[in-house]
Motif scaffolding. Structure first.
Motif, PDB file in Angstrom:
ATOM      1  N   LEU A   1     -29.543   8.162  15.563  1.00  0.00           N
ATOM      2  CA  LEU A   1     -30.927   7.934  15.139  1.00  0.00           C
ATOM      3  C   LEU A   1     -30.979   6.962  13.968  1.00  0.00           C
ATOM      4  N   ASN A   2     -32.001   6.115  14.004  1.00  0.00           N
ATOM      5  CA  ASN A   2     -32.306   5.205  12.904  1.00  0.00           C
ATOM      6  C   ASN A   2     -33.537   5.765  12.188  1.00  0.00           C
ATOM      7  N   ILE A   3     -33.413   6.056  10.891  1.00  0.00           N
ATOM      8  CA  ILE A   3     -34.458   6.785  10.169  1.00  0.00           C
ATOM      9  C   ILE A   3     -34.928   5.971   8.968  1.00  0.00           C
ATOM     10  N   LEU A   4     -36.231   6.024   8.706  1.00  0.00           N
ATOM     11  CA  LEU A   4     -36.821   5.322   7.559  1.00  0.00           C
ATOM     12  C   LEU A   4     -37.637   6.295   6.716  1.00  0.00           C
ATOM     13  N   GLU A   5     -37.436   6.198   5.387  1.00  0.00           N
ATOM     14  CA  GLU A   5     -38.305   6.883   4.421  1.00  0.00           C
ATOM     15  C   GLU A   5     -38.764   5.815   3.428  1.00  0.00           C
ATOM     16  N   PRO A   6     -40.018   5.333   3.542  1.00  0.00           N
ATOM     17  CA  PRO A   6     -40.467   4.179   2.752  1.00  0.00           C
ATOM     18  C   PRO A   6     -40.868   4.488   1.310  1.00  0.00           C
TER      19      PRO A   6
ATOM     20  N   LYS B   1     -25.042  11.233  14.685  1.00  0.00           N
ATOM     21  CA  LYS B   1     -24.914  10.118  13.749  1.00  0.00           C
ATOM     22  C   LYS B   1     -26.300   9.613  13.372  1.00  0.00           C
ATOM     23  N   VAL B   2     -26.515   9.408  12.071  1.00  0.00           N
ATOM     24  CA  VAL B   2     -27.801   8.877  11.615  1.00  0.00           C
ATOM     25  C   VAL B   2     -27.572   7.752  10.614  1.00  0.00           C
ATOM     26  N   ARG B   3     -28.464   6.797  10.674  1.00  0.00           N
ATOM     27  CA  ARG B   3     -28.515   5.730   9.674  1.00  0.00           C
ATOM     28  C   ARG B   3     -29.881   5.829   9.003  1.00  0.00           C
ATOM     29  N   ILE B   4     -29.890   5.926   7.662  1.00  0.00           N
ATOM     30  CA  ILE B   4     -31.136   6.171   6.937  1.00  0.00           C
ATOM     31  C   ILE B   4     -31.379   5.065   5.920  1.00  0.00           C
ATOM     32  N   ASP B   5     -32.559   4.443   5.990  1.00  0.00           N
ATOM     33  CA  ASP B   5     -33.008   3.501   4.961  1.00  0.00           C
ATOM     34  C   ASP B   5     -34.065   4.197   4.115  1.00  0.00           C
ATOM     35  N   MET B   6     -33.830   4.236   2.801  1.00  0.00           N
ATOM     36  CA  MET B   6     -34.766   4.880   1.878  1.00  0.00           C
ATOM     37  C   MET B   6     -35.196   3.877   0.812  1.00  0.00           C
ATOM     38  N   TYR B   7     -36.500   3.641   0.732  1.00  0.00           N
ATOM     39  CA  TYR B   7     -37.052   2.742  -0.281  1.00  0.00           C
ATOM     40  C   TYR B   7     -37.665   3.573  -1.408  1.00  0.00           C
TER      41      TYR B   7
ATOM     42  N   PRO C   1     -31.010   7.270  -9.471  1.00  0.00           N
ATOM     43  CA  PRO C   1     -29.825   8.120  -9.680  1.00  0.00           C
ATOM     44  C   PRO C   1     -29.986   9.520  -9.085  1.00  0.00           C
ATOM     45  N   ILE C   2     -31.187  10.089  -9.210  1.00  0.00           N
ATOM     46  CA  ILE C   2     -31.437  11.429  -8.665  1.00  0.00           C
ATOM     47  C   ILE C   2     -31.374  11.391  -7.143  1.00  0.00           C
ATOM     48  N   LEU C   3     -32.046  10.410  -6.557  1.00  0.00           N
ATOM     49  CA  LEU C   3     -32.068  10.272  -5.102  1.00  0.00           C
ATOM     50  C   LEU C   3     -30.653  10.062  -4.559  1.00  0.00           C
ATOM     51  N   THR C   4     -29.883   9.200  -5.211  1.00  0.00           N
ATOM     52  CA  THR C   4     -28.509   8.918  -4.766  1.00  0.00           C
ATOM     53  C   THR C   4     -27.643  10.171  -4.841  1.00  0.00           C
ATOM     54  N   SER C   5     -27.759  10.899  -5.940  1.00  0.00           N
ATOM     55  CA  SER C   5     -26.983  12.132  -6.103  1.00  0.00           C
ATOM     56  C   SER C   5     -27.371  13.170  -5.053  1.00  0.00           C
ATOM     57  N   ASN C   6     -28.679  13.340  -4.833  1.00  0.00           N
ATOM     58  CA  ASN C   6     -29.146  14.334  -3.855  1.00  0.00           C
ATOM     59  C   ASN C   6     -28.638  14.032  -2.449  1.00  0.00           C
ATOM     60  N   ILE C   7     -28.801  12.788  -2.013  1.00  0.00           N
ATOM     61  CA  ILE C   7     -28.424  12.438  -0.644  1.00  0.00           C
ATOM     62  C   ILE C   7     -26.902  12.444  -0.476  1.00  0.00           C
ATOM     63  N   SER C   8     -26.179  12.090  -1.527  1.00  0.00           N
ATOM     64  CA  SER C   8     -24.708  12.138  -1.463  1.00  0.00           C
ATOM     65  C   SER C   8     -24.226  13.569  -1.263  1.00  0.00           C
TER      66      SER C   8
ATOM     67  N   LYS D   1     -21.013  16.847   6.462  1.00  0.00           N
ATOM     68  CA  LYS D   1     -20.027  15.888   6.975  1.00  0.00           C
ATOM     69  C   LYS D   1     -19.335  16.344   8.248  1.00  0.00           C
ATOM     70  N   ASN D   2     -19.247  17.649   8.469  1.00  0.00           N
ATOM     71  CA  ASN D   2     -18.593  18.156   9.682  1.00  0.00           C
ATOM     72  C   ASN D   2     -19.562  18.310  10.852  1.00  0.00           C
ATOM     73  N   GLU D   3     -20.843  18.015  10.609  1.00  0.00           N
ATOM     74  CA  GLU D   3     -21.852  18.197  11.662  1.00  0.00           C
ATOM     75  C   GLU D   3     -22.531  16.888  12.056  1.00  0.00           C
ATOM     76  N   ILE D   4     -22.857  16.058  11.065  1.00  0.00           N
ATOM     77  CA  ILE D   4     -23.553  14.797  11.326  1.00  0.00           C
ATOM     78  C   ILE D   4     -22.936  13.707  10.459  1.00  0.00           C
ATOM     79  N   LYS D   5     -22.652  12.566  11.067  1.00  0.00           N
ATOM     80  CA  LYS D   5     -22.183  11.420  10.295  1.00  0.00           C
ATOM     81  C   LYS D   5     -23.400  10.699   9.723  1.00  0.00           C
ATOM     82  N   ILE D   6     -23.454  10.604   8.402  1.00  0.00           N
ATOM     83  CA  ILE D   6     -24.634  10.057   7.727  1.00  0.00           C
ATOM     84  C   ILE D   6     -24.276   8.763   7.001  1.00  0.00           C
ATOM     85  N   ASN D   7     -24.970   7.694   7.352  1.00  0.00           N
ATOM     86  CA  ASN D   7     -24.895   6.438   6.605  1.00  0.00           C
ATOM     87  C   ASN D   7     -26.264   6.195   5.978  1.00  0.00           C
ATOM     88  N   PHE D   8     -26.296   6.022   4.675  1.00  0.00           N
ATOM     89  CA  PHE D   8     -27.603   5.830   4.045  1.00  0.00           C
ATOM     90  C   PHE D   8     -27.611   4.624   3.118  1.00  0.00           C
ATOM     91  N   ASN D   9     -28.787   3.992   3.059  1.00  0.00           N
ATOM     92  CA  ASN D   9     -29.030   2.862   2.163  1.00  0.00           C
ATOM     93  C   ASN D   9     -30.225   3.204   1.285  1.00  0.00           C
TER      94      ASN D   9
END
Length: 487
Positions: free
Chosen positions: A54-59, A81-87, A95-102, A109-117
């Protein structure tokens, strides 16, 4: 997964302690409560979860609450597998958003492969070629000047009056949606009706389908009562759909044909949101039984001319006491009562008459005639949504009268008493109460909405009035008669 919800909540709380309400208001930040983030996620069509990727967007990502709820909901699906773009435009949230999503990525990690920007830029100013399977959005809410978008052809053609920034997010979100994707949008309901959002609404009706509408009265959890409009969650898709799902305040779910919640006439469109299946069926009968708008019947709807503080500054308008032929009665909210107009000398306050000495005073007055008066403020918690009374021209011995801006009034040439009472009883009826509740999207009466409503013929309106005036029938019997008109 309770520890993740707790972590996200604590980080948001700490951010609010550091950055006060005035700072957050600058960015129109209203973080999504987890109860509502879950409702947004549940408004995504389940068929999208059959995909592996899935390709996911949170603007307008904030602290990432929507992404947390979405990914936890994906755990038992086919998605691996998901790819997430967050604006996010606020650098202090990054910093908070990066820490939370990380931490979320590590936990799953053992259930879904997550790539986020995470992109610390203004979403509306970015050229984005990517298309998305899921777009989740709780955008900022604030009015902006039309000049701010005058050079942007993507947005300018959608607006008649002053836009709100959430309108721009909606337009861009829909444009970035894949043909089989879902865009779920938390926002005021105001774009479902009203003149200013007419072009946006028509664009949606012509190009997208509404998968689900979730409406609710509670604003405090999300907006701290700072947003006055009714709030909705709407799920859009380009997929072909037979039905739209509607849910109101957790009071059950029902499905309707989308065409049956879209009211269109003379290029005016409104998306109706009845609270339950019974109300939907009743409104459907009203629109099938009644064929006329008020304009078709010769009626005009206007807002009171007199904005008190503006008039007071522009002219020396007010005078006490009354002077015949030299003053105009000023009708204000304080004179409005359930038993009719109360203009007695016992009412506290002055400034009840307008001086005619100034030539400009006529712009604040209308001919003394028969009118149907409404309070503009709508309180949906009240038993009846309309506060309405008839005004008769013999109430004052005056050529002109002036209505405060807090009134909406209905008028027509040669407005007969039986017509006045006929409309009065229609607006006071159960049928028109629930009809307008399904249409109205703000905290005030809206002329565009009133002009879009369907009414019986002028002869039937007169007949309703004469039931009271001539036949001396009780109000209860009159309302029973009105109910029979849609059987």
């Amino acid at each position: 997964m309770k520890e993740l919800y707790k972590l996200f909540s604590e980080n948001e709380k700490n951010y609010k302690l550091i950055y006060n309400k005035d700072y957050r208001k600058r960015y129109s930040q209203y973080f999504t409560d987890f109860d509502y983030s879950k409702k947004l996620v549940l408004s995504v069509g389940k068929d999208i979860y059959k995909k592996n990727n899935l390709n996911i967007l949170e603007p307008a990502a904030g602290t990432g609450n929507l992404i947390l709820s979405l990914l936890l909901n994906l755990r038992n699906s086919c998605v691996k597998k998901v790819r997430i773009d967050m604006y996010e435009i606020d650098a202090n949230l990054i910093p908070i958003l990066t820490s939370n999503i990380s931490k979320l990525k590590d936990r799953l990690k053992n259930e879904i492969k997550i790539n986020f920007n995470i992109i610390n830029k203004d979403f509306l100013k970015q050229e984005i070629k990517e298309k998305y399977d899921i777009i989740l959005s709780n955008p900022p809410y604030k009015k902006i000047r039309k000049t701010e978008i005058s050079n942007n052809s993507t947005y300018i053609n959608f607006f008649i009056g002053q836009p709100n920034i959430y309108h721009l997010f909606l337009i861009k979100n829909l444009d970035l949606l894949k043909d089989d994707g879902y865009c779920v949008f938390l926002s005021p309901k105001s774009y479902f009706s009203g003149k200013y959002s007419e072009k946006i609404r028509n664009y949606i009706i012509d190009n997208y389908n509404i998968y689900k509408i979730y409406s609710f009265d509670e604003r405090k959890k999300i907006f701290n009562n700072e947003i006055q409009q009714e709030i909705i969650i709407t799920s859009f898709t380009k997929r072909k759909l037979n039905d739209t799902i509607i849910e109101y305040n957790n009071n059950g779910v029902y499905c309707v044909k989308q065409k049956n919640i879209i009211s269109e006439k003379n290029k005016k469109s409104i998306i109706l949101v009845p609270r339950n299946k019974k109300e939907f069926e009743t409104i459907k009968k009203i629109e099938k039984s009644f064929k006329f708008n008020l304009g078709d019947l010769g009626f005009k709807i206007k807002v009171g001319q007199n904005v008190i503080f503006r008039a007071k500054n522009k002219y020396k308008l007010f005078t006490v006491p009354y002077k015949k032929n030299k003053t105009i009665p000023l009708i204000r909210s304080r004179h409005f009562s359930k038993n009719g107009l109360n203009y007695s000398n016992n009412i506290k306050g002055k400034n009840r008459y307008i001086s005619m000495e100034n030539k400009g005073v006529r712009e604040y007055a209308v001919k003394n005639d028969n009118y149907l008066l409404f309070k503009r403020l709508v309180t949906k918690n009240n038993k009846k949504i309309f506060n309405v009374i008839p005004y008769f021209k013999n109430f004052f011995d005056s050529k002109y009268i002036s209505f405060e801006n807090n009134f909406v009034y209905i008028h027509k040439k040669n407005f007969m008493i039986e017509e006045l009472y006929g409309l009065y009883f229609l607006f006071n009826s159960y049928l028109y109460d629930l009809y307008y509740r399904a249409i109205n999207s703000t905290h005030g009466l809206n002329i565009y909405e009133l002009e879009s409503m369907k009414f019986p013929s002028i002869n039937i309106i007169r007949e309703i009035g004469n039931l009271y005036l001539v036949n001396n029938i009780s109000e209860e019997e009159i309302y029973n008669f009105i109910n029979t008109l849609i059987q």
